[in-house]
Design a protein around this motif. Structure first.
Motif, PDB file in Angstrom:
ATOM      1  N   PHE A 164       0.657  -1.316   0.054  1.00  0.00           N
ATOM      2  CA  PHE A 164      -0.129  -0.067   0.140  1.00  0.00           C
ATOM      3  C   PHE A 164       0.969   1.202   0.042  1.00  0.00           C
ATOM      4  O   PHE A 164       0.353   2.387  -0.119  1.00  0.00           O
ATOM      5  CB  PHE A 164      -0.912  -0.013   1.286  1.00  0.00           C
ATOM      6  CG  PHE A 164      -2.051  -0.909   1.058  1.00  0.00           C
ATOM      7  CD1 PHE A 164      -3.157  -0.799   0.006  1.00  0.00           C
ATOM      8  CD2 PHE A 164      -2.155  -2.121   1.857  1.00  0.00           C
ATOM      9  CE1 PHE A 164      -4.132  -1.574  -0.102  1.00  0.00           C
ATOM     10  CE2 PHE A 164      -3.221  -3.002   1.992  1.00  0.00           C
ATOM     11  CZ  PHE A 164      -4.151  -2.575   0.995  1.00  0.00           C
ATOM     12  N   SER A 213      -1.813  -2.581  -5.048  1.00  0.00           N
ATOM     13  CA  SER A 213      -2.826  -2.554  -3.773  1.00  0.00           C
ATOM     14  C   SER A 213      -3.887  -3.576  -3.651  1.00  0.00           C
ATOM     15  O   SER A 213      -4.164  -4.053  -2.554  1.00  0.00           O
ATOM     16  CB  SER A 213      -3.548  -1.161  -3.812  1.00  0.00           C
ATOM     17  OG  SER A 213      -2.654   0.091  -3.655  1.00  0.00           O
ATOM     18  N   SER A 268     -11.861  -2.094   1.843  1.00  0.00           N
ATOM     19  CA  SER A 268     -11.083  -2.289   0.653  1.00  0.00           C
ATOM     20  C   SER A 268     -11.903  -1.735  -0.628  1.00  0.00           C
ATOM     21  O   SER A 268     -11.622  -1.098  -1.692  1.00  0.00           O
ATOM     22  CB  SER A 268     -10.497  -3.585   0.324  1.00  0.00           C
ATOM     23  OG  SER A 268     -11.707  -4.395   0.258  1.00  0.00           O
ATOM     24  N   GLY A 305      -2.331  -6.212  -2.092  1.00  0.00           N
ATOM     25  CA  GLY A 305      -1.883  -6.149  -0.901  1.00  0.00           C
ATOM     26  C   GLY A 305      -3.432  -6.352   0.041  1.00  0.00           C
ATOM     27  O   GLY A 305      -3.283  -7.338   1.187  1.00  0.00           O
ATOM     28  N   ASN A 314      -2.764   0.372  -8.398  1.00  0.00           N
ATOM     29  CA  ASN A 314      -3.836  -0.030  -8.087  1.00  0.00           C
ATOM     30  C   ASN A 314      -4.083  -1.843  -7.847  1.00  0.00           C
ATOM     31  O   ASN A 314      -4.413  -2.460  -7.057  1.00  0.00           O
ATOM     32  CB  ASN A 314      -4.972   0.286  -8.908  1.00  0.00           C
ATOM     33  CG  ASN A 314      -5.527   1.581  -9.045  1.00  0.00           C
ATOM     34  OD1 ASN A 314      -5.478   2.275  -7.765  1.00  0.00           O
ATOM     35  ND2 ASN A 314      -6.095   2.285  -9.970  1.00  0.00           N
ATOM     36  N   TYR A 333     -11.914   1.933  -0.633  1.00  0.00           N
ATOM     37  CA  TYR A 333     -10.578   2.352  -1.158  1.00  0.00           C
ATOM     38  C   TYR A 333     -10.276   2.429  -2.465  1.00  0.00           C
ATOM     39  O   TYR A 333      -9.610   3.347  -2.991  1.00  0.00           O
ATOM     40  CB  TYR A 333      -9.364   1.748  -0.330  1.00  0.00           C
ATOM     41  CG  TYR A 333      -8.065   1.882  -0.900  1.00  0.00           C
ATOM     42  CD1 TYR A 333      -7.286   2.583  -0.171  1.00  0.00           C
ATOM     43  CD2 TYR A 333      -7.301   1.090  -1.974  1.00  0.00           C
ATOM     44  CE1 TYR A 333      -5.852   3.062  -0.723  1.00  0.00           C
ATOM     45  CE2 TYR A 333      -6.052   1.494  -2.382  1.00  0.00           C
ATOM     46  CZ  TYR A 333      -5.549   2.286  -1.765  1.00  0.00           C
ATOM     47  OH  TYR A 333      -3.991   2.499  -1.973  1.00  0.00           O
TER      48      TYR A 333
END
Length: 583
Positions: free
Chosen positions: A265, A368, A402, A371, A365, A405
């Protein structure tokens, strides 16, 4: 008056002695000595059950191979230590004599053979029985114990294949088994782990070839771990995978995944100190500087911690190793099977390397996203050791946060593309599911796949209580007592919280209404080996079980070995198996 009282007391005592005390029953030879024999892929087991106050003369116990040739084998098998009684050496407790397969292979090459067990015993009541003998005839084929295909369990049939097929065919078969096992949940958590490794590599130097080689390192290390763990379990009874499933190991490994996820992240960057990188570059080149050793370690640990599985092919290989001592062929089969399990991982790694996005917001992206996947793996691992409601809350927090996000609540722009709208729709659906998990957590639900179980039909109440119909046993003594008292056929389930397939049995198979109706005709026992304690190890070793899930069936106190199940079965498959049990 005192004399009269004494006289009456004496008369009462004499009456009790003469009539009130039951005289010991003199047992018939059939009641005094119960001798049976069973055989399977492991060898022949002769069981001798002695009646009350019965003993055998130790020097009168003999065991012979009488067909196809006469060989005295009593000195070649392990006999219990004799006890000194009435000036002679005796056996005063029930015992078993095990004739291993290797001994039979040395003496019997092929065809049927007959074992003769002879003995003489006495009763402590003062009577001795005539010498007796029992003969048992079995069959060998090609140097291995053979039974009809209907009397061999799935794992025993696989072990039989080692002895009857050539090496190439055995290895090819196990590679196929591995491909099938790659579709099981034990391999799924490794997908985001490997993908995150590929994504974390510098995108400039990444391509399909490098993605393949990095994946190959991961898969080879994973295969090596499965092989070592399997050989140790078969030769020494040391279940390395089970020992790695304790809260400390799982907690530390989950923490590592959380740290890796946070680095993806962008909170920080994980890399080796520059002076170590320079040293490695000088000595071993760029490949190792990119973390090949780290990938190998991650693959090795993933096999032991993330995906401990026991299925019929694995159990068959372990049975063969433990009985034959041939760790080379058995280990090679385990290694090839693990390679088969890793084929999807190789494809994913190669594809990720081929289609690695260029640097930019899209790449950020993707990083992430993996992640988030690593955080999911961490929660999945922690769910083995934390309460179910805590696991529900963690899943809800992860999915809701998430989704937000990645933009589930952001409005569309004028130039929003069609695929972006589809993606946002999927994110919104994930957000709704996350909210459902949160509501389920607040209502007391424990199953992430059924967050509204507290609000739906009454049938679900029975489903959630499916595990309560099992009586738990902790050791072999409790099992023997339960078998003795059982009025119906017995099903024994070896279970562990960290075993993915065991949880699947609970959630999808035992909770099925049709299965539950059939299970009512059985006495249900559960051996929870989550802690892998000494009692758990003894209980598993008694039945040559190398890890859960394993389901055993008993009738009249004896296991029906050909009906043993290893690995997950869905409701339909399990119902078909219960038909064989006669349920």
């Amino acid at each position: 008056m005192q004399q009269i009282f004494r006289y009456l007391t004496l008369c009462f005592l004499l009456t009790v002695l003469l009539f009130g005390v039951e005289k010991p029953k003199l047992l018939t030879p059939e009641e005094a000595f119960q001798v049976t024999a069973t055989h399977n892929i492991q060898g022949v087991m002769i069981s001798v059950v002695l009646g009350e106050k019965i003993y055998l003369y130790d020097d009168k116990i003999t065991l012979e191979l009488v067909k196809p040739k006469a060989v005295d084998i009593i000195a070649m098998v392990e006999k219990p230590k004799a006890e000194y009684f009435h000036d002679t050496m005796t056996q005063r407790k029930s015992f078993e004599l095990f004739v291993p397969q290797s001994l039979l292979e040395n003496e019997v090459k092929k065809g049927s053979f007959t074992l003769k067990f002879s003995y003489q015993g006495c009763s402590e009541l003062g009577i001795c029985y005539q010498p007796e003998s029992k003969e048992f005839t079995f069959k060998l084929k090609g140097g291995s114990m053979m039974q009809s295909s209907s009397s061999l369990s799935e794992q025993e049939s696989i072990a039989e294949r080692f002895m009857s097929d050539n090496v190439s065919l055995v290895l090819l078969s196990f590679f196929g088994f591995g491909l099938l096992l790659s579709l099981t949940p034990c391999v799924f958590p490794m997908v985001p782990i490997l993908s995150s490794i590929i994504v974390s590599q510098p995108s400039v130097s990444m391509n399909a070839k490098k993605g393949f080689w990095l994946s190959l390192v991961y898969v080879l290390a994973m295969s090596l771990a499965y092989t070592i763990a399997g050989i140790l379990a078969a030769l020494f009874g040391a279940n390395l995978q089970a020992s790695m499933q304790n809260p400390w190991v799982l907690g530390v490994f989950s923490g590592i995944f959380v740290l890796l996820a946070l680095s993806m992240f962008g909170f920080y960057e994980i890399k080796m100190p520059s002076f170590i990188q320079n040293s490695v570059n000088k000595k071993t080149g760029e490949a190792q500087a990119q973390g090949v050793f780290g990938i190998a370690i991650m693959g090795f640990l993933s096999a032991l911690i993330v995906g401990p599985c026991v299925a019929a092919p694995l159990a068959g290989a372990l049975i063969y190793i433990s009985q034959s001592g041939d760790a080379l062929l058995g280990g090679a089969a385990l290694f090839v099977m693990s390679l088969g399990m890793g084929v999807p991982l190789l494809l994913i790694g190669t594809t990720a390397g081929r289609y690695m996005p260029r640097p930019g917001m899209w790449m950020q992206n993707i990083t992430s996203f993996f992640g988030v996947m690593l955080l999911g793996v961490a929660i999945w691992m922690l769910s083995r050791i934390i309460p179910s409601f805590v696991s529900m809350s963690l899943w809800a927090i992860l999915i809701i946060s998430s989704s937000i996000y990645f933009g589930a609540l952001e409005s569309f722009h004028e130039h929003t593309k069609g695929w972006q709208k589809i993606l946002k729709s999927l994110l919104f659906m994930a957000l709704v599911y996350g909210v459902a998990l949160l509501v389920g957590f607040l209502s007391g639900a424990t199953n992430p796949l059924a967050p509204f179980e507290k609000f739906t039909l009454k049938e679900n109440v029975n489903v959630s209580a499916s595990s309560t119909i099992f009586s738990k046993i902790k050791n072999i003594d409790e099992l023997n007592l339960a078998l003795k008292n059982a009025q119906k056929p017995v099903m024994l389930d070896f279970y562990a919280d960290w075993c993915v397939n065991c949880v699947e049995f609970e959630q999808f198979t035992f909770s099925d209404a049709r299965v539950k109706a059939k299970l009512e005709k059985l006495t249900l026992l559960k051996a929870d080996v989550t802690k892998n304690s000494d009692e758990d190890k003894v209980l598993q070793k008694t039945f040559n079980i190398y890890g859960p899930p394993a389901i055993l069936f008993f009738k009249e106190g004896k296991e029906i070995t050909e009906l043993r199940l290893v690995g997950f079965k869905n409701a339909d498959e399990f119902l078909a198996h219960l038909e064989k049990v006669g349920i």
